[in-house]
Design a protein around this motif. Structure first.
Motif, PDB file in Angstrom:
ATOM      1  N   HIS A  13     -29.226  20.422 -12.561  1.00 53.73           N
ATOM      2  CA  HIS A  13     -28.033  21.249 -12.393  1.00 53.73           C
ATOM      3  C   HIS A  13     -28.398  22.699 -12.655  1.00 53.73           C
ATOM      4  N   ILE A 168     -20.270  15.354  -7.561  1.00 58.87           N
ATOM      5  CA  ILE A 168     -21.099  16.560  -7.660  1.00 58.87           C
ATOM      6  C   ILE A 168     -22.071  16.443  -8.832  1.00 58.87           C
ATOM      7  N   ARG A 170     -23.556  13.938 -10.025  1.00 60.73           N
ATOM      8  CA  ARG A 170     -24.674  13.029  -9.785  1.00 60.73           C
ATOM      9  C   ARG A 170     -25.745  13.629  -8.877  1.00 60.73           C
ATOM     10  N   LEU A 171     -25.450  14.773  -8.253  1.00 60.95           N
ATOM     11  CA  LEU A 171     -26.377  15.370  -7.300  1.00 60.95           C
ATOM     12  C   LEU A 171     -27.405  16.265  -7.994  1.00 60.95           C
ATOM     13  N   PHE A 173     -29.933  19.560  -7.805  1.00 62.49           N
ATOM     14  CA  PHE A 173     -30.025  20.818  -7.073  1.00 62.49           C
ATOM     15  C   PHE A 173     -31.421  21.394  -7.275  1.00 62.49           C
ATOM     16  N   ALA A 190     -21.733  20.594  -2.475  1.00 63.28           N
ATOM     17  CA  ALA A 190     -22.542  19.406  -2.167  1.00 63.28           C
ATOM     18  C   ALA A 190     -23.676  19.724  -1.202  1.00 63.28           C
ATOM     19  N   ALA A 193     -27.249  20.480  -2.465  1.00 65.39           N
ATOM     20  CA  ALA A 193     -28.038  19.445  -3.153  1.00 65.39           C
ATOM     21  C   ALA A 193     -29.266  19.056  -2.340  1.00 65.39           C
ATOM     22  N   CYS A 194     -30.299  18.605  -3.057  1.00 65.40           N
ATOM     23  CA  CYS A 194     -31.517  18.137  -2.386  1.00 65.40           C
ATOM     24  C   CYS A 194     -31.553  16.612  -2.424  1.00 65.40           C
ATOM     25  N   ALA A 195     -30.420  16.002  -2.103  1.00 64.06           N
ATOM     26  CA  ALA A 195     -30.308  14.543  -2.038  1.00 64.06           C
ATOM     27  C   ALA A 195     -29.217  14.223  -1.030  1.00 64.06           C
ATOM     28  N   SER A 196     -29.078  12.952  -0.702  1.00 64.81           N
ATOM     29  CA  SER A 196     -28.074  12.543   0.264  1.00 64.81           C
ATOM     30  C   SER A 196     -26.667  12.816  -0.276  1.00 64.81           C
ATOM     31  N   ILE A 197     -25.842  13.441   0.569  1.00 59.96           N
ATOM     32  CA  ILE A 197     -24.449  13.704   0.179  1.00 59.96           C
ATOM     33  C   ILE A 197     -23.499  12.798   0.969  1.00 59.96           C
ATOM     34  N   ASN A 200     -20.337  11.813  -0.856  1.00 61.37           N
ATOM     35  CA  ASN A 200     -19.390  12.930  -0.922  1.00 61.37           C
ATOM     36  C   ASN A 200     -18.617  13.070   0.385  1.00 61.37           C
TER      37      ASN A 200
END
Length: 316
Positions: A13, A168, A170-171, A173, A190, A193-197, A200
């Motif tokens: 975060h 948010i 759980r994501l 950054f 969202a 983020a550098c993960a699947s959204i 969201n």
């Protein structure tokens, strides 16, 4: 020029985000702030006046005016959640917002929007009962029922929006801290983020269609029944007054929902929409309804209009 030092290491975060403002219009921020600030002042004065008049006049403590009070409160909170920070971005170039502050702003923006949508539905139901079932109006919408409806509007917004915060949180950054917006909105955060959204996107779409979308359907159904009842009135003058009132209400409702749904679907499917168009409309749906609602629902109502006139003329 907005700049920020971005750490090389991956962080879960960030401590802060940078709100860019209106992309492509940073040179015009100072001038763009003037109409936004003017509308904010009008919203504060209009809704503040409605609240003062209704709370001071005991004769206005009726269902329609109590719902109008709730609408004015949500309008004041809705525009005050975003406009002060937006003006500091435009005039003071204060682009930085803390991570927790961004999530708090996001939570209030979506919660109050969902609450106002529910209040508009309650007001449509109030008008339906008053016009289609006038003999049962007082028994159906008594003080206890109004209190429960108001509480349900707020609780519903809280329950459906709180998962946005969890989604948010759980994501991860990875150094992407710049939000091309004037305020913190769920999908704008969202997307950093550098993960699947995907969760969201799915949950946001579900809430928009099943909650806000259902409100629109029920409001349309209520006004459809109202218009059917109006067409049965024997007096042409009564029909005209009812049509003018309902028409004004419907216009305000369209102004509230149309830009909101445009902004929502643009985040997900509107890659071809210019960013500055998207951001301007996203700000207008938080500002225009708070400006128009006191005029259409308040001043357009004879009892309130007379009391406002007496108030400014210094008479009771």
């Amino acid at each position: 020029m907005v700049s920020a030092s971005v750490p090389n290491d991956t962080t879960f975060h960030p401590s802060t985000f940078i709100l860019l403002g209106i992309p492509g219009m940073r040179d015009q921020h100072i001038w763009a702030a003037i109409p936004f600030c003017s509308m904010y002042i009008l919203a504060l004065v209009g809704n503040g006046t409605i609240l003062y008049i209704i709370t001071k006049e005991r004769t206005l403590h009726e269902p329609m005016y109590l719902f109008l009070c709730l609408l004015s409160i949500t309008d004041l909170v809705l525009c005050s959640t975003t406009l002060p920070k937006m003006l500091t971005i435009f005039w003071l170039k204060s682009h930085i917002i803390s991570y927790q502050g961004c999530l708090t702003q996001m939570f209030f923006v979506h919660t109050i929007f969902a609450t106002e949508s529910a209040v508009l539905l309650a007001m449509a139901f109030d008008r339906y009962v008053a016009i289609c079932h006038p003999l049962h109006y007082a028994s159906i919408l008594n003080a206890m029922v109004i209190g429960k409806i108001g509480l349900a509007c707020v609780v519903r917004g809280l329950l459906f929006v709180f998962p946005f915060v969890i989604l948010i949180e759980r994501l991860p950054f990875c150094g992407h801290h710049i939000i091309p917006h004037t305020y913190c909105e769920h999908m704008s955060i969202a997307k950093l983020a550098c993960a699947s959204i995907r969760p969201n996107t799915i949950y946001g779409l579900t809430v928009a269609l099943s909650v806000t979308g259902m409100d629109v359907v029920l409001i349309a159904a209520s006004y459809g029944l109202i218009l059917r009842a109006v067409l049965r009135l024997p007096s042409k003058d009564a029909q005209f007054r009812a049509f003018s009132t309902c028409g004004a209400h419907i216009c305000v409702i369209l102004v509230f929902y149309a830009p909101a749904f445009f902004s929502f679907f643009t985040h997900r499917f509107g890659q071809q929409v210019p960013p500055h168009v998207h951001i301007v409309l996203a700000n207008l749906y938080l500002l225009v309804p708070p400006v128009l609602n006191p005029l259409v629902y308040g001043i357009n109502t004879k009892q309130i209009r007379l009391r406002i006139f007496h108030f400014f003329m210094g008479r009771r």
